[in-house]
Design a protein around this motif. Structure first.
Motif, PDB file in Angstrom:
ATOM      1  N   ASP A  70       0.887  -1.171   0.000  1.00 44.12           N
ATOM      2  CA  ASP A  70       0.000   0.000   0.000  1.00 44.12           C
ATOM      3  C   ASP A  70       0.919   1.214   0.000  1.00 44.12           C
ATOM      4  O   ASP A  70       1.724   1.386   0.909  1.00 44.12           O
ATOM      5  CB  ASP A  70      -0.881  -0.050   1.248  1.00 44.12           C
ATOM      6  CG  ASP A  70      -1.816   1.149   1.345  1.00 44.12           C
ATOM      7  OD1 ASP A  70      -3.007   0.938   1.589  1.00 44.12           O
ATOM      8  OD2 ASP A  70      -1.330   2.308   1.197  1.00 44.12           O
ATOM      9  N   GLU A  71       0.782   2.030  -1.034  1.00 45.02           N
ATOM     10  CA  GLU A  71       1.750   3.107  -1.231  1.00 45.02           C
ATOM     11  C   GLU A  71       1.308   4.432  -0.625  1.00 45.02           C
ATOM     12  O   GLU A  71       1.764   5.499  -1.037  1.00 45.02           O
ATOM     13  CB  GLU A  71       2.104   3.243  -2.724  1.00 45.02           C
ATOM     14  CG  GLU A  71       2.586   1.939  -3.392  1.00 45.02           C
ATOM     15  CD  GLU A  71       3.821   1.302  -2.731  1.00 45.02           C
ATOM     16  OE1 GLU A  71       4.541   2.002  -2.003  1.00 45.02           O
ATOM     17  OE2 GLU A  71       4.031   0.089  -2.931  1.00 45.02           O
ATOM     18  N   SER A  72       0.441   4.384   0.359  1.00 43.45           N
ATOM     19  CA  SER A  72       0.041   5.620   1.049  1.00 43.45           C
ATOM     20  C   SER A  72       1.276   6.291   1.639  1.00 43.45           C
ATOM     21  O   SER A  72       2.160   5.621   2.181  1.00 43.45           O
ATOM     22  CB  SER A  72      -0.919   5.314   2.194  1.00 43.45           C
ATOM     23  OG  SER A  72      -2.048   4.649   1.696  1.00 43.45           O
ATOM     24  N   TYR A  73       1.312   7.604   1.559  1.00 49.95           N
ATOM     25  CA  TYR A  73       2.488   8.330   2.046  1.00 49.95           C
ATOM     26  C   TYR A  73       2.666   8.151   3.553  1.00 49.95           C
ATOM     27  O   TYR A  73       3.778   7.960   4.036  1.00 49.95           O
ATOM     28  CB  TYR A  73       2.340   9.822   1.712  1.00 49.95           C
ATOM     29  CG  TYR A  73       3.609  10.597   1.933  1.00 49.95           C
ATOM     30  CD1 TYR A  73       4.526  10.762   0.900  1.00 49.95           C
ATOM     31  CD2 TYR A  73       3.916  11.133   3.183  1.00 49.95           C
ATOM     32  CE1 TYR A  73       5.705  11.458   1.105  1.00 49.95           C
ATOM     33  CE2 TYR A  73       5.093  11.820   3.396  1.00 49.95           C
ATOM     34  CZ  TYR A  73       5.989  11.988   2.355  1.00 49.95           C
ATOM     35  OH  TYR A  73       7.162  12.669   2.560  1.00 49.95           O
ATOM     36  N   SER A  76       0.623   3.756   6.143  1.00 49.18           N
ATOM     37  CA  SER A  76       0.195   2.634   5.299  1.00 49.18           C
ATOM     38  C   SER A  76       0.117   1.326   6.105  1.00 49.18           C
ATOM     39  O   SER A  76       0.943   1.087   6.989  1.00 49.18           O
ATOM     40  CB  SER A  76       1.216   2.482   4.164  1.00 49.18           C
ATOM     41  OG  SER A  76       1.290   1.163   3.728  1.00 49.18           O
ATOM     42  N   TYR A 292       7.607   5.110   5.927  1.00 51.26           N
ATOM     43  CA  TYR A 292       8.133   4.351   4.782  1.00 51.26           C
ATOM     44  C   TYR A 292       9.639   4.484   4.629  1.00 51.26           C
ATOM     45  O   TYR A 292      10.282   3.643   3.987  1.00 51.26           O
ATOM     46  CB  TYR A 292       7.416   4.720   3.464  1.00 51.26           C
ATOM     47  CG  TYR A 292       7.729   6.105   2.942  1.00 51.26           C
ATOM     48  CD1 TYR A 292       6.906   7.174   3.255  1.00 51.26           C
ATOM     49  CD2 TYR A 292       8.842   6.326   2.141  1.00 51.26           C
ATOM     50  CE1 TYR A 292       7.195   8.445   2.779  1.00 51.26           C
ATOM     51  CE2 TYR A 292       9.130   7.595   1.671  1.00 51.26           C
ATOM     52  CZ  TYR A 292       8.312   8.654   1.998  1.00 51.26           C
ATOM     53  OH  TYR A 292       8.596   9.906   1.545  1.00 51.26           O
TER      54      TYR A 292
END
Ligand code: F0G
Length: 457
Positions: A70-73, A76, A292
């Protein structure tokens, strides 16, 4: 085990072609890049043993996990899965994801390093040393004496020299922000550290009020050696041993390219909230937001899954046994290696294989070139080419001239290893004829990556 054959505890699901080259073709290719193996295109290498870092094969479940990335900033679910997987083995309060191990080192040492500071380690890996020294601090290696003798047979040659550490702390603890322990000790031959030595190191650190950190790149291999070799540990789960290793430390740096079973990634972890805050501030500036770091959500997922697989006993049995099998084959081929065999690599003692060459004729380079020419095997010189040039411009022999054959995880089969051993037998037969080399061009630092060589007549 009832049978001698090491069966890989997996079967192959997707294959990568390996281009078969001829010896005459390889002689031309290596001459074309000035006899520097780093200059080769990897397509021109048949068995690539340059490093075990980031070169392993991911599992089906890791590839599947990528799809969950999941590439949510911020915040995630991939981040939470990653954090939980790290804390399952290393229950440190603060986990800070980075794009690889050296980024974690850079962040930590830029906070705790600085001129006048000293960082002891059993043996610093090159990037660790470079990141300590870049801040003006001093990196001190304090491995036990056996760890410096390639022929000495000791179950834990990565252990810290406790008396040496105690003496250094007695003298300079005010200027020692952290003590490091590298498990396994890569620069010392992939040799493990015992729980007993970690406990004693912890006790010394406590006495002087200095935190202890692990450079944990190959933590699972280290724990497997503890299970195999340390009295009273033989019945334990590896994951449990890893948690005990973590419980003896205050934090860690990690490259997930090794025992994270991933192709990229790393982290920094610790209990101290003030230190964590400072590190996160640098992380945001240099790597990315704290959920991240330097990674995509999909990378976090691959690592989270890799951490579950790497402590599996069948995997570790296969992993350590296949490195040992490679080493036994090379010894039987007549080439002495660093003993005992480490977890991720076999180190050939090139000076003893090529006694007709002096260290300044680069026996390690000569052997590495010969392994490529004869069989398309890429290895890495760890000797006078790598360490011989001093900052003042003079050149002197390194302590040892080794050739490292590092084994990527889950990538090659036993028949690939048998092939490597056969090539070693062939090269051992020609050893007396292998030429020395001279350097015709080199950069001012880290010359082994780009130096150009010429064979001596
Ligand atoms: N610490 C140790 C003990 C290592 O072996 C490495 C990398 C690092 C830190 C740095 O991690 O590459 O993710 O930045 N060792 C690789 C090798 C490069 O070939 O031994 P990284």
């Amino acid at each position: 085990m009832a049978f001698r054959t090491i069966i890989e505890p997996f079967r192959i699901h997707s294959v990568e072609p390996l281009r078969v080259t001829s010896e005459s073709e390889r002689r031309e290719l290596i001459a074309g890049c000035g006899y520097n193996l780093f200059g080769l295109r990897s397509d021109d290498v048949m068995i690539d043993l340059l490093t075990d870092s980031g070169t392993g094969a991911m599992s089906r479940d890791q590839w599947a996990a990528l799809q969950r990335g999941d590439e949510s900033y911020a915040g995630s679910p991939s981040w939470f899965r990653f954090r939980d997987a790290v804390q399952e083995l290393f229950p440190f309060e603060h986990v800070i994801p980075t794009h690889q191990g050296r980024a974690a080192e850079e962040i930590l040492f830029s906070v705790v390093g600085g001129a006048g500071r000293v960082v002891p380690n059993n043996t610093h890996f090159d990037t660790t040393r470079a990141n300590v020294e870049a801040t003006g601090a001093e990196a001190v290696d304090l491995v036990v004496a056996e760890g410096l003798d390639p022929a000495a047979n000791h179950p834990f040659k990565g252990n810290m020299d406790l008396a040496g550490l105690d003496a250094l702390l007695a003298e300079r603890s005010k200027n020692i922000p952290v003590v490091f322990m590298t498990v396994t000790n890569n620069s010392g031959g992939g040799q493990p550290v015992s729980l007993e030595n970690l406990r004693a190191t912890r006790e010394i650190c406590n006495r002087y009020g200095v935190p202890l950190f692990l450079d944990a790149c190959r933590f699972a291999e280290n724990a497997w050696f503890i299970r195999q070799r340390e009295p009273g540990q033989g019945d334990r789960e590896v994951a449990d041993i890893v948690r005990e290793m973590a419980s003896l430390a205050d934090g860690m740096t990690m490259s997930a390219k090794k025992d994270g079973l991933a192709n990229i990634g790393g982290w920094l972890a610790m209990n101290d909230p003030t230190l964590a805050e400072k590190c996160r501030n640098i992380l945001i500036r240099t790597e990315g937001f704290p959920t991240y770091g330097g990674l995509a959500g999909r990378d976090l997922e691959a690592i989270a899954q890799g951490l579950k697989e790497v402590v599996d006993h069948d995997y570790l049995q296969y992993r350590v046994r296949s490195t040992e099998y490679l080493g036994e084959g090379i010894v039987a081929a007549g080439m002495p290696v660093v003993q005992p065999l480490g977890g991720h690599a076999v180190y050939i003692d090139a000076r003893r294989v090529l006694p007709h060459l002096s260290p300044l004729q680069y026996p390690g380079q000569s052997l590495a070139v010969a392994l490529y020419e004869a069989g398309g095997i890429r290895s890495c010189e760890i000797g006078t080419v790598m360490f011989g040039r001093s900052p003042d411009g003079t050149e002197k022999p390194a302590a040892l001239d080794l050739v490292r054959l590092a084994v990527p995880r889950r990538t090659y089969t036993q028949s690939h290893v048998d092939y490597v051993i056969e090539v070693c037998v062939e090269v051992a037969k020609r050893a007396g004829e292998l030429p020395g080399y001279r350097i015709v061009q080199e950069p001012p630092a880290l010359r082994h990556f780009t130096a150009q060589f010429e064979a001596l007549a």
